[in-house]
Scaffold this active site. Structure first.
Site, PDB file in Angstrom:
ATOM      1  N   ARG A  18       7.682  -7.971 -53.155  1.00  0.00           N
ATOM      2  CA  ARG A  18       8.031  -7.009 -54.211  1.00  0.00           C
ATOM      3  C   ARG A  18       9.542  -7.057 -54.457  1.00  0.00           C
ATOM      4  O   ARG A  18       9.997  -7.657 -55.419  1.00  0.00           O
ATOM      5  CB  ARG A  18       7.555  -5.594 -53.815  1.00  0.00           C
ATOM      6  CG  ARG A  18       7.456  -4.631 -54.976  1.00  0.00           C
ATOM      7  CD  ARG A  18       8.799  -4.103 -55.490  1.00  0.00           C
ATOM      8  NE  ARG A  18       9.585  -3.434 -54.449  1.00  0.00           N
ATOM      9  CZ  ARG A  18      10.836  -3.027 -54.637  1.00  0.00           C
ATOM     10  NH1 ARG A  18      11.453  -3.226 -55.787  1.00  0.00           N
ATOM     11  NH2 ARG A  18      11.509  -2.459 -53.654  1.00  0.00           N
ATOM     12  N   ASP A  19      10.318  -6.440 -53.589  1.00  0.00           N
ATOM     13  CA  ASP A  19      11.771  -6.427 -53.810  1.00  0.00           C
ATOM     14  C   ASP A  19      12.299  -7.857 -53.896  1.00  0.00           C
ATOM     15  O   ASP A  19      13.185  -8.167 -54.688  1.00  0.00           O
ATOM     16  CB  ASP A  19      12.462  -5.686 -52.653  1.00  0.00           C
ATOM     17  CG  ASP A  19      13.822  -5.129 -53.053  1.00  0.00           C
ATOM     18  OD1 ASP A  19      14.137  -5.116 -54.252  1.00  0.00           O
ATOM     19  OD2 ASP A  19      14.574  -4.711 -52.155  1.00  0.00           O
ATOM     20  N   HIS A 215      17.281  -0.331 -45.259  1.00  0.00           N
ATOM     21  CA  HIS A 215      17.019  -1.343 -46.297  1.00  0.00           C
ATOM     22  C   HIS A 215      18.360  -1.913 -46.762  1.00  0.00           C
ATOM     23  O   HIS A 215      19.142  -1.219 -47.402  1.00  0.00           O
ATOM     24  CB  HIS A 215      16.282  -0.666 -47.458  1.00  0.00           C
ATOM     25  CG  HIS A 215      15.935  -1.577 -48.595  1.00  0.00           C
ATOM     26  ND1 HIS A 215      14.660  -2.062 -48.791  1.00  0.00           N
ATOM     27  CD2 HIS A 215      16.679  -2.094 -49.605  1.00  0.00           C
ATOM     28  CE1 HIS A 215      14.645  -2.829 -49.874  1.00  0.00           C
ATOM     29  NE2 HIS A 215      15.855  -2.864 -50.398  1.00  0.00           N
ATOM     30  N   CYS A 248      18.283  -7.526 -57.672  1.00  0.00           N
ATOM     31  CA  CYS A 248      17.832  -6.337 -58.383  1.00  0.00           C
ATOM     32  C   CYS A 248      18.126  -6.533 -59.854  1.00  0.00           C
ATOM     33  O   CYS A 248      19.268  -6.779 -60.226  1.00  0.00           O
ATOM     34  CB  CYS A 248      18.533  -5.086 -57.862  1.00  0.00           C
ATOM     35  SG  CYS A 248      18.086  -3.630 -58.820  1.00  0.00           S
TER      36      CYS A 248
HETATM   37 ZN    ZN Z   1      16.200  -3.594 -52.315  1.00  0.00          ZN
END
Ligand code: ZN
Length: 311
Positions: A18-19, A215, A248
């Site tokens: 995901r990330d 994280h 991101c």
């Molecule tokens: Zn992240």
């Protein structure tokens, strides 16, 4: 955290699918994502972020979230996490419970700063905290496990340094809604170990009943040191992505998560059990590099492991 054998341990959360993938410019095929998740399970991953239920216009790489979840193997010993940013996302995650496996836990995200918040989820930090509280309540009412992440906890790409007082206040407000854990996320990779120790210690003090997760992104090469600082400060749940995949879409220049294999090497060599098999992780990283046709940033997938000294 100590196991029944007295050995120290952490819980690793795999966020590569995901990330890790959400910022990949080339769309990764659904069956490749499922194969990646299967390889992580084979390497020992037992908590895995598998998809994000956001509008495909914002994150095209996650447009196949439902298809990924529908193809996941049914494993009673694996928790599949879906990221949700609003009620609509939560409803999509809940609907996967009709699948063979389905989402077992949702992660929701508060932002610690307005600049990133407006870009990432269209709201400032105050509104994002209220949204997280609402998602926690709704998830609880539906019997869905829920945890929360506070993104840009150390710094915002647009607004700069985030005050620690504010992150502590956000953690307290979120804790009222009783998520199973709270993560502090260095979404853009600006934190350093001394500030990681300080913020984790302060948040742990403020919400002592809530487990904390760490994280980190390795944008400025402090990621692995930050993991150690967080561990020492009491965060015994660690996010990482295979190969250091990641970035991101809403944070300019942010690079990958800390690499799972790098974190596993550091912790296992330090006598802290991760439940993961380093050789299988390295094999999975090489396999995925071939799939996407480019090298991944992890160091261990280049260098390989080393015998663990007897403790
Ligand atoms: Zn992240």
């Amino acid at each position: 955290m100590a196991t029944t054998t007295g050995k120290k341990s952490v819980e690793m959360v795999e966020v590569g699918a995901r990330d890790g993938l959400q910022n990949e410019p080339e769309l990764v095929a659904t069956d490749t994502k499922i194969a990646l998740i299967e390889r992580m399970i084979a390497a020992g991953s037992r908590r895995i972020e598998v998809a994000s239920f956001v509008h495909p216009k914002w994150v095209p790489q996650m447009a196949d979230a439902e298809a990924v979840v529908a193809g996941l193997p049914l494993r009673d010993d694996v928790t599949y996490i879906g990221l949700v940013l609003n009620k609509r996302g939560l409803l999509r995650a809940l609907a996967t419970r009709a699948d063979k496996a389905g989402i077992n836990e949702v992660g929701c995200v508060a932002v610690a700063s307005d600049g990133f918040g407006e870009k990432n989820q269209g709201m400032g930090w105050v509104a994002s905290v209220e949204t997280v509280r609402d998602i926690c309540r709704l998830a609880h009412a539906e019997g869905m496990a829920v945890q929360a992440t506070i993104s840009v906890s150390w710094g915002d790409p647009f607004d700069g340094v985030v005050p620690m007082d504010r992150v502590v206040e956000i953690a307290q407000r979120i804790a009222d809604a009783e998520p199973k854990e709270i993560a502090l996320a260095d979404t853009i990779g600006v934190a350093v170990p001394s500030r990681v120790s300080e913020l984790f210690a302060r948040v742990a003090d403020a919400v002592p009943h809530i487990p904390l997760r760490a994280h980190f992104h390795n944008t400025r090469n402090t990621g692995i040191a930050n993991v150690w600082a967080a561990y020492e400060a009491g965060a015994h749940i660690i996010d990482a992505s295979l190969g250091g995949l990641g970035g991101c879409p809403f944070a300019p220049k942010a690079t990958g998560n800390v690499a799972t294999e790098d974190v596993v090497y550091m912790l296992e060599q330090s006598g802290i059990s991760t439940g993961l098999d380093l050789d299988r992780l390295i094999g999975a990283a090489h396999w995925f590099e071939n799939k996407i046709g480019k090298p991944l940033p992890s160091m261990l997938s280049r260098a390989g492991g080393f015998p663990i000294p007897s403790q």
